[in-house]
Structure formats: C-alpha cells, structure tokens
Write an enzyme that holds these catalytic residues in place. Sequence first.
Site, mmCIF file in Angstrom:
data_model
loop_
_atom_site.group_PDB
_atom_site.id
_atom_site.type_symbol
_atom_site.label_atom_id
_atom_site.label_comp_id
_atom_site.label_asym_id
_atom_site.label_seq_id
_atom_site.Cartn_x
_atom_site.Cartn_y
_atom_site.Cartn_z
ATOM 1 N N PHE A 222 6.454 5.749 -8.186
ATOM 2 C CA PHE A 222 5.434 4.731 -8.491
ATOM 3 C C PHE A 222 5.739 3.968 -9.764
ATOM 4 O O PHE A 222 4.840 3.444 -10.422
ATOM 5 C CB PHE A 222 4.032 5.360 -8.562
ATOM 6 C CG PHE A 222 3.658 6.139 -7.327
ATOM 7 C CD1 PHE A 222 3.453 5.485 -6.118
ATOM 8 C CD2 PHE A 222 3.543 7.527 -7.354
ATOM 9 C CE1 PHE A 222 3.142 6.193 -4.960
ATOM 10 C CE2 PHE A 222 3.239 8.237 -6.203
ATOM 11 C CZ PHE A 222 3.034 7.564 -5.005
ATOM 12 N N GLU A 226 11.203 4.961 -13.101
ATOM 13 C CA GLU A 226 12.169 3.860 -13.162
ATOM 14 C C GLU A 226 12.967 3.975 -14.455
ATOM 15 O O GLU A 226 14.184 3.855 -14.458
ATOM 16 C CB GLU A 226 11.455 2.497 -13.091
ATOM 17 C CG GLU A 226 12.423 1.331 -13.175
ATOM 18 C CD GLU A 226 11.790 -0.043 -12.977
ATOM 19 O OE1 GLU A 226 10.662 -0.121 -12.453
ATOM 20 O OE2 GLU A 226 12.433 -1.040 -13.342
ATOM 21 N N ARG A 304 5.953 -10.072 -16.139
ATOM 22 C CA ARG A 304 5.338 -10.101 -14.809
ATOM 23 C C ARG A 304 3.824 -10.348 -14.915
ATOM 24 O O ARG A 304 3.219 -10.940 -14.029
ATOM 25 C CB ARG A 304 5.651 -8.851 -13.993
ATOM 26 C CG ARG A 304 5.561 -9.126 -12.497
ATOM 27 C CD ARG A 304 5.961 -7.931 -11.649
ATOM 28 N NE ARG A 304 7.301 -8.001 -11.124
ATOM 29 C CZ ARG A 304 7.677 -8.688 -10.045
ATOM 30 N NH1 ARG A 304 6.793 -9.386 -9.359
ATOM 31 N NH2 ARG A 304 8.913 -8.676 -9.635
ATOM 32 N N GLU A 716 4.738 -2.800 -3.475
ATOM 33 C CA GLU A 716 3.726 -2.998 -4.513
ATOM 34 C C GLU A 716 2.547 -3.900 -4.128
ATOM 35 O O GLU A 716 1.423 -3.629 -4.535
ATOM 36 C CB GLU A 716 4.390 -3.581 -5.769
ATOM 37 C CG GLU A 716 5.338 -2.630 -6.450
ATOM 38 C CD GLU A 716 6.199 -3.345 -7.475
ATOM 39 O OE1 GLU A 716 7.106 -4.095 -7.072
ATOM 40 O OE2 GLU A 716 5.958 -3.161 -8.665
HETATM 41 N N1 MTE Z 1 5.303 4.784 -2.037
HETATM 42 C C1 MTE Z 1 5.426 6.121 -2.179
HETATM 43 N N2 MTE Z 1 5.057 6.916 -1.172
HETATM 44 N N3 MTE Z 1 5.921 6.666 -3.327
HETATM 45 C C2 MTE Z 1 6.290 5.884 -4.392
HETATM 46 O O1 MTE Z 1 6.735 6.395 -5.418
HETATM 47 N N4 MTE Z 1 6.492 3.582 -5.294
HETATM 48 C C3 MTE Z 1 5.994 2.211 -5.216
HETATM 49 C C4 MTE Z 1 6.139 1.681 -3.787
HETATM 50 N N5 MTE Z 1 5.571 2.629 -2.848
HETATM 51 C C5 MTE Z 1 6.156 4.460 -4.266
HETATM 52 C C6 MTE Z 1 5.671 3.949 -3.029
HETATM 53 C C7 MTE Z 1 6.682 1.300 -6.113
HETATM 54 S S1 MTE Z 1 6.149 1.176 -7.703
HETATM 55 C C8 MTE Z 1 7.711 0.512 -5.690
HETATM 56 S S2 MTE Z 1 8.460 -0.611 -6.715
HETATM 57 C C9 MTE Z 1 8.228 0.593 -4.318
HETATM 58 O O2 MTE Z 1 7.528 1.544 -3.515
HETATM 59 C C10 MTE Z 1 9.694 0.971 -4.393
HETATM 60 O O3 MTE Z 1 10.268 1.136 -3.149
HETATM 61 P P1 MTE Z 1 10.809 -0.084 -2.248
HETATM 62 O O4 MTE Z 1 11.434 -1.050 -3.166
HETATM 63 O O5 MTE Z 1 11.768 0.589 -1.355
HETATM 64 O O6 MTE Z 1 9.615 -0.632 -1.573
HETATM 65 N N1 HPA Z 2 9.983 -4.965 -11.364
HETATM 66 C C1 HPA Z 2 10.350 -3.700 -11.577
HETATM 67 N N2 HPA Z 2 11.263 -3.351 -12.446
HETATM 68 C C2 HPA Z 2 11.850 -4.313 -13.152
HETATM 69 C C3 HPA Z 2 11.519 -5.655 -12.969
HETATM 70 C C4 HPA Z 2 10.540 -5.999 -12.030
HETATM 71 O O1 HPA Z 2 10.217 -7.174 -11.830
HETATM 72 N N3 HPA Z 2 12.266 -6.385 -13.803
HETATM 73 C C5 HPA Z 2 13.022 -5.496 -14.480
HETATM 74 N N4 HPA Z 2 12.773 -4.241 -14.081
HETATM 75 MO MO1 MOS Z 3 7.846 -0.126 -9.021
HETATM 76 S S1 MOS Z 3 6.548 -0.303 -10.593
HETATM 77 O O1 MOS Z 3 8.724 -1.616 -9.485
HETATM 78 O O2 MOS Z 3 8.856 1.140 -9.527
#
Ligand code: MTE
Ligand code: HPA
Ligand code: MOS
Length: 760
Positions: A222, A226, A304, A716
């Site tokens: 979540f 990162e 953002r 997101e």
């Molecule tokens: N869904 C689950 N089940 N677990 C997670 O940690 N992270 C969220 C979202 N959905 C998350 C989630 C966040 S903050 C992001 S940026 C995206 O999933 C990242 O994965 P994706 O880029 O493959 O969608």
């Molecule tokens: N989202 C998530 N992580 C990031 C971003 C963003 O836009 N830019 C740099 N790191």
């Molecule tokens: Mo999602 S807050 O960009 O890991």
Amino acid sequence: MKNYDSIRHVVGESIFIDDVLIPENTLYGYVYYSPIAHGKILELNFDEALKSKGVKGIYSAKDIPGENQIGGIIPDENLFAEEELHFVGHPIAIIVADTYLHAKEASKKIHAVFEKLTPILDPREAAEKNSLIIPPRKFELGNVDDAWKDCDYIFEGRVDSGGQEHIYLETQGAVAIPAEGDSIKVISATQGPTAVQRTIARILALPMHKVEVNVQRLGGGFGGKEDQATAWACMAALAAFKLKIPVKLVLNRQDDIRITGKRHPYSSDYKIGLNKEGKILAYEVTFYQNAGASADLSPAILDRTLFHCTNAYFIPNVKATAFSCKTNLVPFTAFRGFGGPQGMFVIEAAIHRAANELGISSSEIQKKNLIKENDEFSYGQKAINSFAIKSYKLCEEKFDLQKLQDEVDEFNSKNFLVKKGLAVMPICFGISFTTTFLNQASALIHIYTDGSINVSTAAVEMGQGVNAKMKRIAAKVLSVDENRIHVDSTNTLRVANTSPTAASKGTDLNGFAVIDACNILLERLKKVAALELGEDDWTKISFKKEKVFDEDEPTTITFIDVVKKAYTSRVSLTAQAHHSTPNIYFDTKTNKGNPFAYHVYGTAIIQVTLDCLRGTYETDFVKVVHDFGESFHRQIDIGQVEGGIVQGIGWMSSEELIWNNEGKLLTDALSTYKVPDIHAIPKQIEIETLPYDQEKIVNDEFKDQIGPLNSKAIGEPPFMYGIGFYFALINAMKSFNPKMKLKYDSPLTPEKVLMNLYGE
Ligand code: MTE
Ligand code: HPA
Ligand code: MOS
C-alpha cells in the site's frame, strides 16, 4: 482461471518473510530506537547489553563500512542516528542474538543518556520556522489574483486531513544471507527491490552486483514498502555482513506502527470563487504537508497533491502552493493515492462549503465544473479522452441520484435520532510516475523444452494480483494455456534497475514489457514453424490456443512441437524486453508538461446512516461507475475497487493517529488504531463499468496510450471514492444539527461526530 496466489494464502502455503526457510544458525535482529522525538545522544554504551544472554553483536552508526545514508530523493536520512535524534522510533542500533526474545531483552540493557530538545510536531509551525524539506512548490494556471473580482461568491477556510497507518498484514522485515566473497543475498518484503539493492550497496560499500535482492511477495504494501522496506533490509544485511551469519529482522506490529512511516497528515487553506451560475472561476490553495523528520518520498508526494488539487474539475484560474514541512515525527511516506487524496479532499471540502453557503447540493457545483475534452490541468496537460462528465452522468442516471436523494430527505424528515446522508464523489487520477524516469520496466521470459514458461518482471506481488495479470498477458500474447506459465519472484539478478511497483503502474509497465518479450519469442517460433511447414513467409504463421495455423488454416503441429524444434534448431527460447512510457515529460522549473500517460475517471455515490445518539455510523452503499478501460482480469479489478473504497473510508472515518505533545504516538496498536473491520465495510458496493469503446474514443491520437490490452491502471484510483464518505456523513450530521459549524477535519471518528452533533 483462478488466481492461485489466493488459494495458497488460504491454505497457508504462501511464503512471506517469516515463512522463508532459513539456515539453522540464523540470528535474529531487534531494532533499538529513540524514545524521544527530538534530542541528542549524550551517552550510548552497549557493554551490558552485549553480555546479555544469546547476544552476538550490536551495530550502530559507527559500524557502517560505507555511507550511513538511506535517503532516496534527498540524502537526509541516516540508517542509524548519529548525534541527533529526530523522532520517536529513530533507529539507533540493531541487536543480534540467537533468538528474537534475547535480542529484545538485551535492548533494555543498553545504557543511554539523551538530552531532550523541543520537538516541532505541527506542519504550520514548521513552515513558520522555515523548517522545510524542499523550497515551496507552486502550480499556477490563469491568474487567480485578477479572477477574484469576477467572482460573485468567495469562500475561504481551512481543511485538515489525518495520516494513515498502512496496517499491511505482513509487518516489515528481511532475511540477509552472506554468500561467497563479500556478496550478500537479501530476501526482502519491498515494493522496490532495486532501491534495497542500491542502498545496501551504499551502506556496505559494495558494488551493486554483489547484492542480490529477492522478493517473493508482500503481505500488503500500500505504498508503505515503496521506500520504507529499505532500512530493515539494510540493518539485516549489515549484521549478516559483519558476522558472516544469516540474520532475520522482522518488526513486531507495535514497533512497525511506531517506527515506520504513514500517510502524510496535511493542513491546508483554501479560497474558492464562483460566479452566479456555479462555475468555479478561481481556486487558491496552500498545503502544509507534515513530512516528518526526513524527506523519504515527501517531495514526490507533495507534487502529486498539486497535480490532483483540482480533482476532476476544470478551474481556469488556480494558484496552488505546497510546503513540505519538516517535523519531529516519523518520516511519512507513500500510501495509496500518493498525496492525491489529500489534495482532492481540500477541493471537495471547498465545494461542499460553497454549496452549503449557497443552500444547494455539492453535486450541483460538481456537475458544472467537470473537466471536458482539451481543458487544461494546472500543470499544463490537456484532458484527452476525459470521462469526467460521462462517468458522472452515467452514475447519476444508472443509480438514479435524484431518487436516492429524495429517499434520504424523506427518511430524515421522518426520523429524529437516525439520519442518512448522501454524497457524490467524482475522481480523476493521473497515471504514470510523476518522476518521469521511473516509467520503465523490463521482463525476462524463458520457455523451457517441456513447453513450460517462466516469466520474470520488475513487478512485485503485494496482493494486487500483478502476477496473475502478467500470467494472463503472456498467455494471451503467446496464445497458450495459463497453466504453462509461472510468474517468478522479483529478483535483481533476473531483472535489473527496477522502478518500485507503485503509482498503479505495475501492470502497465511490466505488462507492456511482457508483451514485447512474448512478441520476440513469437517471431522466432513462427520462423521455426514456417521452416517446419515449408511456408516461405513466416508472417503467415499464427498461434491460436496452443495450435499452429498457416494462413489461418490449422496445421498438424502445436506450440510444444515448435518449442522442441526451436531448441534442437539452436534457436533461443529466452527473450528480454524493456518498456518505457512514450510521450511523457515534465519540467519541474515551470511545472508544466505532460506528466501522465492518461487519467482514470469515475464517479461514486455514497450513502451513510448515522446514529445520532451514539455518534456511530454505517455505510449503506457505495455505487460506482468506474473507468476500467477494458478489464482483462475482472475478478482482480473488482477486488481492487472494493479494497480501495474500504481503505478510503477507513482514512476518512475511524483511522486516527494521535500523538501526545511530546511526539509519542498513542495509537500504536490495533486496539487503539481502528482499521475498518467486517462491520465497517459498506453493506453494498455496486460497481458499473464505464463503457469503453475504442472506436468511439474522442481523441484517436492518444488511444494507444493506456495500459496493456486496453486496460487502465486500477491500484490507487478507487481509494479516492472513499473521500465521498466524509461528505455523506457531514450531510447526515447537518440534517440532525443544521446549526453545526462545518469544520473539515478528517477523520470523522464517532467521538468527533458526537461532539459536533450537539455543538454549535
Ligand atoms: N492491493 C493490495 N491487495 N495490496 C497492496 O499492497 N497496493 C496499492 C494498490 N493495491 C496494494 C493494492 C498501491 S499503493 C499501489 S501503487 C498499487 O496497488 C500497486 O500495484 P499495481 O501498480 O500493480 O497496481
Ligand atoms: N507514485 C508513486 N511513487 C512515486 C511516484 C508516483 O507518482 N513518483 C515517484 N515515486
Ligand atoms: Mo502506491 S502509494 O504508489 O505504492
């Protein structure tokens, strides 16, 4: 096709950090951290602790062979504190012992004397004292100062939003295993394997090729992993490197809540101006981001907030200023939405306030200001293929907003102690890392001689289903059964220089890389098949559901036959591909550009029921029209929408972080920090897909600029529908206490609700 990860989770076979089979002699780490928010270390002595049962070593700043620096964007964060302490939880040392309990026990025997200094906890106070992470950032469109005179109504106010603890099910941790020479292998629960690799190399003064990072999966990230999975991996690596013995470091829940970053709390001032028709002519907003003690990802998150400060609306005159304020709290970090929700909450509050003052509903203002095709965002990008109006209209019609509102009014007129409230929440979320260079990924695919396929990408599985999506993409492009495909762990040896799996870009970036790698393999396989079939033109060969076709006519050979033939013909069955998002750029000097590949739109209607005696509430329903593009994994996408909404509602309602005035977090356990449970989730979540017709797309030039197989990012954006909950609840409260003074200050916990219901 099943998402097999979920089955493994249920039967307990999935391997998280704590399940990794570790060598018998593995040692356990415990982090010793600052008990004060601001101060100096006057004395620090490990002698007694080192004599404690089972202790094998204690390592602090002075033991780091490389640089004591883990800052990603700005080098302002030590792995271990040196002289100064900047927040409660600031790591000072790692204790390594034969058991976790022995390590923890020893931490109590560390002798330390601190000098306390006054902490800054409030972002506005920090801004006043010029305690900033970076110089203020400003986005401007039109001329706000000139526009006020054209406004018939102007409203000003303040908005606060609280932080949010991630409460990923798996707490932070890593296992570090020393290897030959000075090499080290680290099994980490990180969204960013390369960041972990790079930082360990920096701490240990090693070249990156000596550090292997492997990520099987995360029990949720979540955003919390990162940037902030790095420190724990570095500490385990440092201890393992020193002792030449494997070290496992897993934070317990309370330590994780205390010492890891969360969503940034924000405090903001707004001024909004409208004309008689309800058009927003001007919007001025100042954001005070509580960044905590060091930069972490705060500057990118701050940007953002600015990118999304007008949500799904076109406002011709905007001035948005943002301060990243350095305080003595834990460094705040990425959390689903990445600062976007904080910006969107303020404009929605401003609209709600204006509507209230004018005696109309927010949706009357929302509707008149939705961003249209070719309208400009404050950062200079034009809205292309904007679905703001389309999704709002569809939502209104499909779910009959008017009827829902009439029913709420009727209910409220008949009930005194129970009130209902309704709100509409449109969203618009930009897709791409706002740090342009991060928009790249790669894939490595091996086809083995038995026809099984191994896919490696930069994507990290954290429950969002990216592995199932990579599998589906590869299966579709190669036209083979999904069971042939295994998506392997994310490993820096197989896929290098990865961007974190974040910004909802995991599927987009890695999916395109998988498509490209599959196409390289397909071309080779088609050439082999053509030779085998005596076809001169290999482009006439196609693969469909494991079978080989020549000029669309079935042949006698299959995918597996061609694979075997390719091997004996000495044709490579391995392909690597790199993808980067085209046509994006952003000038951080002028703050103008085209930072996003595309935007995701949608509209939700949220209804709550409020018990005005107790201050407690329930969400009756969330009805959404969401812009999925063309969803190629419906089950996962629906799960993402539902999960995002619930997490968004949690942020707005019960999840409250409370620090005492010495900067100590009081809500550091699940008994005091309340995440949505089964009773708190909406009674109904109804999700409609915004019809997405490639042929009728408004701006053809940009139609290819979305995700793989015409999908759109899903991770997101749905989180922000949860913001509507706040306004639905405020509306319910208002109908009980019309004299209530509106104060936009989330989360709206039952305690706060109660105070407002009976206050002025
Ligand atoms: N869904 C689950 N089940 N677990 C997670 O940690 N992270 C969220 C979202 N959905 C998350 C989630 C966040 S903050 C992001 S940026 C995206 O999933 C990242 O994965 P994706 O880029 O493959 O969608
Ligand atoms: N989202 C998530 N992580 C990031 C971003 C963003 O836009 N830019 C740099 N790191
Ligand atoms: Mo999602 S807050 O960009 O890991």
